[in-house]
Design a protein around this motif. Structure first.
Motif, PDB file in Angstrom:
ATOM      1  N   GLN A  35       0.866  -1.393  -0.124  1.00 37.38           N
ATOM      2  CA  GLN A  35       0.046  -0.864   0.078  1.00 37.38           C
ATOM      3  C   GLN A  35       1.090   1.129  -0.027  1.00 37.38           C
ATOM      4  N   HIS A  36       0.276   2.757  -0.285  1.00 38.76           N
ATOM      5  CA  HIS A  36       1.318   4.330  -0.602  1.00 38.76           C
ATOM      6  C   HIS A  36      -0.171   4.544   0.155  1.00 38.76           C
ATOM      7  N   PRO A  37      -0.191   4.329   1.217  1.00 41.05           N
ATOM      8  CA  PRO A  37      -0.724   5.649   2.289  1.00 41.05           C
ATOM      9  C   PRO A  37      -1.134   6.880   2.199  1.00 41.05           C
ATOM     10  N   ARG A  38      -0.272   7.775   1.122  1.00 36.28           N
ATOM     11  CA  ARG A  38      -0.253   8.893   0.444  1.00 36.28           C
ATOM     12  C   ARG A  38      -1.114   8.827  -0.835  1.00 36.28           C
ATOM     13  N   MET A  39      -1.086   7.887  -1.010  1.00 37.61           N
ATOM     14  CA  MET A  39      -1.982   8.203  -2.496  1.00 37.61           C
ATOM     15  C   MET A  39      -3.049   7.596  -2.138  1.00 37.61           C
ATOM     16  N   ALA A  40      -3.038   6.745  -1.166  1.00 39.14           N
ATOM     17  CA  ALA A  40      -5.055   5.567  -1.607  1.00 39.14           C
ATOM     18  C   ALA A  40      -4.310   4.947  -2.965  1.00 39.14           C
ATOM     19  N   PRO A  59      -6.437   2.050  -8.113  1.00 36.44           N
ATOM     20  CA  PRO A  59      -7.208   3.145  -6.390  1.00 36.44           C
ATOM     21  C   PRO A  59      -7.052   1.420  -4.918  1.00 36.44           C
ATOM     22  N   ASP A  60      -7.136   1.977  -4.207  1.00 34.82           N
ATOM     23  CA  ASP A  60      -6.881   1.515  -2.217  1.00 34.82           C
ATOM     24  C   ASP A  60      -8.590   1.443  -2.437  1.00 34.82           C
ATOM     25  N   PRO A  61      -9.140   0.242  -2.358  1.00 31.74           N
ATOM     26  CA  PRO A  61     -10.559   1.242  -2.470  1.00 31.74           C
ATOM     27  C   PRO A  61     -10.273   0.700  -0.280  1.00 31.74           C
ATOM     28  N   ALA A  62      -9.242   0.352   0.819  1.00 32.06           N
ATOM     29  CA  ALA A  62      -9.719  -0.261   1.436  1.00 32.06           C
ATOM     30  C   ALA A  62      -8.478   1.336   2.817  1.00 32.06           C
ATOM     31  N   ALA A  63      -8.035   2.296   2.030  1.00 33.81           N
ATOM     32  CA  ALA A  63      -7.443   3.430   1.915  1.00 33.81           C
ATOM     33  C   ALA A  63      -8.503   4.606   1.634  1.00 33.81           C
ATOM     34  N   SER A  64      -7.440   5.519   2.806  1.00 33.93           N
ATOM     35  CA  SER A  64      -8.569   7.197   3.157  1.00 33.93           C
ATOM     36  C   SER A  64      -8.051   7.678   2.617  1.00 33.93           C
TER      37      SER A  64
END
Length: 213
Positions: A35-40, A59-64
């Motif tokens: 995962q890349h948290p800053r980019m979701a 896109p990561d659907p689980a990310a903010s």
């Protein structure tokens, strides 16, 4: 200053869909990523050599929500956008100098991470792909660190990269300005009605081609 081909970027509206597309096209299994948290966003990887790989990113659907445009034009893609080879990334050991010498705007320098892995990369403020994806983003890894080193070797290698653009002279000038050179990989620029990339890869089941569409 010389830049090397670091990785190819395949974008997908859904990561599993993108991984399935690559595994079917190349008849190999992808691995790694995260995962890349800053980019979701999140990704999976495929080794293409000692310091080269292919990335499927979505896109990561689980990310903010990232509170900013995602990289690699992912916000412009819809659920029905096809999986495709969209752009590539060139590696520099002096990214600030490479950005300063570039004849095209390829983004601002930012620090990114995936888990414990950290790197510097150029990202456009609006998340768009410079020259329609034909211009590379620039990246710099810490000395002695590269994601390909931890990936299994499936026998895939990048053999040639074709860059297609309506203004091929701009592409050629950019490559010269940042000193793109990769032993064993033929990089060529071609006139075309629209921007696009074509990658030729050797695989255990023969030569395969990935394209922008």
């Amino acid at each position: 200053m010389t830049c090397r081909i670091d990785h190819l970027v395949v974008t997908a509206p859904d990561l599993d869909q993108g991984v399935a597309w690559i595994e079917q096209a190349l008849s190999v299994r992808m691995s790694g990523g995260g995962q890349h948290p800053r980019m979701a966003t999140h990704n999976r990887l495929l080794r293409l050599g000692e310091a080269c790989y292919l990335e499927v990113i979505a896109p990561d659907p689980a990310a903010s929500p990232p509170g900013r445009p995602r990289w690699f034009g992912l916000d412009a893609a819809g659920a029905d956008t096809p999986v495709a080879l969209r752009t590539w990334v060139a590696r520099s050991t002096g990214i600030a100098a490479s950005l300063a010498s570039a004849t095209e705007e390829v983004g601002a320098l930012e620090r990114m991470n995936r888990g414990a892995l950290e790197w510097l990369i150029s990202i456009t403020p609006d998340g768009s792909l410079p020259l329609g994806g034909v211009a590379p983003a620039l990246i710099e890894w810490p000395a002695g660190v590269h994601p390909a080193q931890s990936l299994p070797d499936t026998g895939c290698r990048l053999v040639a990269l074709e860059l297609h653009h309506p203004q091929p002279s701009r592409v050629g000038a950019l490559l010269a300005s940042i000193g793109v050179a990769e032993a064993g990989v033929a990089v060529s620029v071609h006139p075309a009605p629209a921007p696009g990339l074509v990658a030729h890869l050797s695989t255990p089941s023969g030569m395969k081609t990935l394209a922008a569409v």
